[in-house]
Design an enzyme around this catalytic site. Structure first.
Site: not given
Length: 422
Positions: A104, A318
């Site tokens: 992430c 993201m």
């Protein structure tokens, strides 16, 4: 009937970029969860509140979106010249699994501040005032991340005036550099091409063929032209997420792209690998309005990009996909590069070469973000050259973006003791 008390586990809830997650020190987890396996997955699922058939995660710390159904495990690094090891788990909302296949990028910005707060960075490497460099080993993809964390009077500076679209309040800027961001051990372009013709069912696109840039950088990502899907590149979440047919098309596209990239061996595996790859669609810039109601002019950005994460259009972008965008924009001829003006006709990638660029400002549903990367070719003999005329595979040595991070809450998270007994 006797009842067991809940487990009480030290935890910290942090925002990093446009994501939130529950952070743990590995050595503070129950012993059974300190190592990979069913016990660890069961614990993290219960912490977040999954699987939840209502898709709300009411009985857990998750926020019922891909951006807020996240967990992080941090430990002293076992790698030379690194401060901490960072392991990321993307928790499925409605299914009983944790996806460990990628990173992430947004929460990467929170790892440095968390590591400093927990005393994992040697004191002699922390300035009283200035920028502390935290050397992070991203264990999911075996890559190095450098977080440049602002310090003030010997503590992490969390407040500031850095504005990040997709985050309501300003905070201190954390610069994050992703070293050698090509994901895994393979090539940045796993097929060897900057644009492929991907065969898909006609339910995805008429004719069953669509051009795609398949890239492993930051996170494996499939880029396609928005117009090939009938989109403008200015869509907001509700336009996609309220359309079940659109989501099914995009998931089918993702599965076929994953197969072509060699990430799965048969299409059915895609359902068990929701975190990677991502799928995104790109378009040349136009005037448009973002989710806050703010108007973005075409001349403020280089390209429009919308990305899907865990089966839904992301509300912003993201962080790992932003790295993929930076890398793809830096390589002449990719669909991202061409949509950003790299070719004579930015509307189509066919037969074009484009030109290299070392940064790009892209528009996403919440606003804009600038990312940077420089690409070069490296021949089998190790020779490096820039631009179209070189030989060998494209590589990116570093991709950089700015995020912010803040501790939201710290203390203990509680889960039923039976969680680790199943």
């Amino acid at each position: 009937m006797s009842q067991q008390a809940q487990l009480r586990i030290p935890a910290t809830y942090l925002r990093g970029g446009t994501s939130k997650g529950v952070f743990f020190l590995r050595d503070e987890l129950p012993e059974a969860a300190q190592v990979p396996g069913p016990a660890r997955d069961a614990l993290l699922l219960r912490v977040i509140g999954s699987p939840d058939p209502y898709a709300k995660q009411i009985d857990g710390m998750g926020g019922a979106t891909s951006s807020t159904s996240k967990t992080v495990i941090i430990s002293h690094s076992e790698q030379p010249d690194h401060d901490v090891d960072y392991l990321f788990g993307q928790v499925s909302i409605d299914s009983p699994f944790v996806d460990w296949s990628g990173n992430c990028g947004n929460l990467s910005a929170a790892v440095g501040p968390f590591a400093i707060e927990k005393g994992l960075v040697p004191a002699e490497r922390l300035p009283r005032d200035g920028i502390a460099e935290v050397r992070i080993w991203q264990a999911n993809i075996a890559k190095t991340i450098i977080a440049r964390v602002p310090m003030c009077e010997g503590r992490v500076q969390e407040t500031g005036d850095f504005a990040l679209d997709g985050v309501t309040f300003p905070a201190a800027e954390v610069a994050v550099a992703f070293r050698d961001p090509a994901a895994g051990e393979g090539s940045m372009f796993p097929t060897g091409n900057v644009v492929d013709t991907l065969e898909v069912p006609e339910s995805v696109v008429a004719g069953g063929r669509i051009q795609a840039t398949l890239i492993n950088a930051g996170i494996p990502t499939i880029f396609v032209a928005a117009r090939d899907l009938g989109y403008q590149g200015t869509e907001l979440q509700e336009a996609i997420n309220a359309d079940g047919e659109a989501l099914a098309r995009l998931e089918t596209l993702r599965a076929h792209g994953a197969l072509r990239m060699g990430l799965i061996q048969e299409l059915g595996e895609a359902a068990r690998r929701q975190h990677t790859p991502k799928v995104a669609f790109v378009a040349p810039p136009v005037d448009h309005v973002v989710s806050s109601g703010r108007e973005i002019r075409a001349d403020e950005i280089d390209v429009l990009i919308r990305a899907v994460s865990m089966g839904k259009l992301h509300h912003a972008m993201m962080g790992t996909a932003a790295v993929a965008i930076a890398a793809a924009a830096a390589v002449p001829g990719t669909l991202v590069n061409l949509a950003a003006g790299g070719g004579a006709d930015a509307q189509s990638g066919a037969g074009q070469t484009g030109s290299a660029r070392d940064s790009v400002c892209f528009g996403h549903p919440s606003g804009t973000l600038r990312v940077g990367a420089s690409a070069h070719r490296q021949s089998p003999s190790g020779q490096v050259s820039d631009g179209q005329q070189g030989e060998g595979e494209w590589t990116v040595s570093e991709a950089v973006m700015s995020r912010s991070a803040r501790i939201l809450m710290e203390g203990w998270v509680r889960v039923p003791a039976e969680t680790l007994m199943r």
